[in-house]
Design an enzyme around this catalytic site. Sequence first.
Site, PDB file in Angstrom:
ATOM      1  N   TRP A  38     -31.354 -38.967 -45.379  1.00 43.61           N
ATOM      2  CA  TRP A  38     -30.991 -38.794 -44.705  1.00 43.61           C
ATOM      3  C   TRP A  38     -32.818 -38.479 -44.363  1.00 43.61           C
ATOM      4  CZ3 TRP A  38     -26.701 -37.810 -46.146  1.00 43.61           C
ATOM      5  CH2 TRP A  38     -25.259 -38.719 -45.420  1.00 43.61           C
ATOM      6  N   ASP A  41     -34.560 -34.805 -43.644  1.00 45.79           N
ATOM      7  CA  ASP A  41     -33.808 -34.250 -45.175  1.00 45.79           C
ATOM      8  C   ASP A  41     -35.197 -34.719 -46.035  1.00 45.79           C
ATOM      9  OD1 ASP A  41     -31.006 -34.532 -43.697  1.00 45.79           O
ATOM     10  OD2 ASP A  41     -31.299 -32.701 -45.737  1.00 45.79           O
ATOM     11  N   TYR A  86     -19.027 -39.954 -48.454  1.00 44.11           N
ATOM     12  CA  TYR A  86     -19.132 -40.367 -47.035  1.00 44.11           C
ATOM     13  C   TYR A  86     -18.641 -40.835 -46.036  1.00 44.11           C
ATOM     14  CZ  TYR A  86     -22.009 -38.402 -43.222  1.00 44.11           C
ATOM     15  OH  TYR A  86     -22.334 -37.313 -42.044  1.00 44.11           O
ATOM     16  N   ASP A 176     -26.348 -30.507 -35.723  1.00 46.80           N
ATOM     17  CA  ASP A 176     -24.799 -31.303 -35.098  1.00 46.80           C
ATOM     18  C   ASP A 176     -23.757 -30.018 -34.224  1.00 46.80           C
ATOM     19  OD1 ASP A 176     -26.115 -33.093 -37.368  1.00 46.80           O
ATOM     20  OD2 ASP A 176     -24.441 -32.555 -38.200  1.00 46.80           O
ATOM     21  N   TRP A 367     -24.009 -24.177 -37.913  1.00 53.67           N
ATOM     22  CA  TRP A 367     -24.736 -24.353 -37.239  1.00 53.67           C
ATOM     23  C   TRP A 367     -24.284 -23.218 -36.100  1.00 53.67           C
ATOM     24  CZ3 TRP A 367     -29.644 -25.556 -38.809  1.00 53.67           C
ATOM     25  CH2 TRP A 367     -30.087 -27.060 -39.384  1.00 53.67           C
ATOM     26  N   GLU A 410     -27.300 -24.602 -48.962  1.00 50.92           N
ATOM     27  CA  GLU A 410     -27.371 -25.718 -47.683  1.00 50.92           C
ATOM     28  C   GLU A 410     -27.727 -24.711 -46.488  1.00 50.92           C
ATOM     29  OE1 GLU A 410     -24.047 -28.003 -46.156  1.00 50.92           O
ATOM     30  OE2 GLU A 410     -25.288 -29.540 -45.176  1.00 50.92           O
TER      31      GLU A 410
HETATM   32  C1  9WN Z   1     -24.956 -35.684 -40.402  1.00 47.28           C
HETATM   33  C2  9WN Z   1     -28.367 -33.878 -44.384  1.00 47.28           C
HETATM   34  C3  9WN Z   1     -27.496 -34.099 -43.259  1.00 47.28           C
HETATM   35  C4  9WN Z   1     -28.760 -33.000 -42.126  1.00 47.28           C
HETATM   36  C5  9WN Z   1     -28.041 -32.605 -40.980  1.00 47.28           C
HETATM   37  C6  9WN Z   1     -27.123 -31.829 -41.295  1.00 47.28           C
HETATM   38  C7  9WN Z   1     -25.762 -32.584 -41.962  1.00 47.28           C
HETATM   39  C8  9WN Z   1     -24.703 -35.006 -41.226  1.00 47.28           C
HETATM   40  C9  9WN Z   1     -23.292 -33.916 -41.688  1.00 47.28           C
HETATM   41  O1  9WN Z   1     -26.216 -33.334 -42.930  1.00 47.28           O
HETATM   42  O2  9WN Z   1     -25.281 -33.107 -40.736  1.00 47.28           O
HETATM   43  O3  9WN Z   1     -26.097 -35.610 -40.630  1.00 47.28           O
HETATM   44  O4  9WN Z   1     -22.318 -35.032 -42.264  1.00 47.28           O
HETATM   45  O5  9WN Z   1     -22.727 -33.203 -41.382  1.00 47.28           O
HETATM   46  O6  9WN Z   1     -26.273 -30.732 -39.773  1.00 47.28           O
HETATM   47  O7  9WN Z   1     -28.829 -31.176 -40.238  1.00 47.28           O
HETATM   48  O8  9WN Z   1     -30.038 -33.984 -41.924  1.00 47.28           O
HETATM   49  O9  9WN Z   1     -28.167 -33.618 -45.471  1.00 47.28           O
END
Ligand code: 9WN
Length: 442
Positions: A38, A41, A86, A176, A367, A410
């Site tokens: 990501w 990240d 995923y 999100d 969030w 997380e």
């Molecule tokens: C969608 C990876 C990511 C973070 C985001 C977090 C979460 C993803 C998800 O995980 O989002 O991008 O599938 O929920 O909200 O900030 O980059 O850790």
Amino acid sequence: MAVEEQLNRLVADARAVLQANDLGGSTKPAPDLYPHQWFWDSCFITIGISRYDTFRACREIRSLLRGQWHNGLIPQIIFNARGTGYFPGPDVWQTERSPNAPKDVATSGITQPPVLATAVLSIWNNAGQADRDEVTAFLREIYPRIRLYHEFLYTERDPDETGLAVVVHPWESGLDNSPPYLDAGERVHLTYKPKYTRLDTLHVEAKYRPTNKNYDLFVWLLEQMRAVDWDQREYLKHATLQVEDVIFNSILCRANGDLARIAEIVGADPSQARAWREKTAKAINDRLWSEEDGMYFSYDRVAGKLLRDETIAGFLTLYGGVAPESRAQRLVEVHLRNPKEFWPEGGYPVPTTALDESRWFNPENYWLGPVWINMNWMLIHGLVDSGHPELGAWLTTKTLELIERHGFHEYFNPYSGEGYGTDSFGWSAALTIDLISAMEHR
Ligand code: 9WN
């Protein structure tokens, strides 16, 4: 146990997390929930890794740049061919529909907050003297790519040329299901109910994750962008969710400053990056500040109004170096340190949604309230830079205490500190390393 010993152990544990999440070239955010690379990240992870392994940090960035599109976009996800479990995967994104997408690597079709220049500069800042020349050469090689990404934001994502990049999908914001996105999302008319199967809830209990209704919005928006073959300009003409996001743009401000510094290091002209920085900072102050609330908010470009939900977002202007002193003072004294809003008595600051934002606040859900380590990390920088070093130091202590007592989760309950979501979370580990290393260098 002596404090020193405790901190050393924490660093060792954090490094073990980053070791276990190593994909060989890049680092996944978490063992099962997030099996790919990501964007933001990886930037936070790079910042942590740069404290102890300069060349692994460089590899992390190289891997990210493999996913860059020809128009400059750095995608939110670079898929790992062996990663499973995923949703949504490459078959859903179908980014090969765009002539701009890279041919040899599968990615998503949206971006994430632009922490890139900041992460790259941290590699240079943290490199030992012996590695400096090699790192400078690395910076020289990738500088045009970072600049291209910023250019993408200012050309393809700033339709009014205000200096504010427009976020078109909640996943692009990185927060999100944060209230402003649910708020703006309520006005989006879903013309059909998208068909899909969630996989996240196989890893984490549903009550800690976004709702199915949130996912309907996420997937429907993805499908609208896919329908125009990921053509940014075409999509923006009719996009039903468009947010001039205060966090995204504050991060962009800081990143422009760091891009200018990289330009200086490699002997390029820093003036464009500086001009971008000024333009965006001015626009944040002109368009995103509410004098009545004493707070900055994101702006809904479709509805034509500020999204006045009380979240952590406005404080990130401190990280962006954007808020003038009087505004910074109001942010910190009236809101941040307020036990009814962002400073829970006996608990852990900083909740991502205000404790008294009764419509949305939930201490367990994603969030909508929990504490996230990347937010605290950015706020610590913002506090130090805006003349509140003691508060920054105190927030560092509380953040490390949270990790020490509850692990590399997380996100965390702002009252009890209980950890939620995945464990072994990459940026929780990486930024712990960075915070501890910064203490040692003081
Ligand atoms: C969608 C990876 C990511 C973070 C985001 C977090 C979460 C993803 C998800 O995980 O989002 O991008 O599938 O929920 O909200 O900030 O980059 O850790």
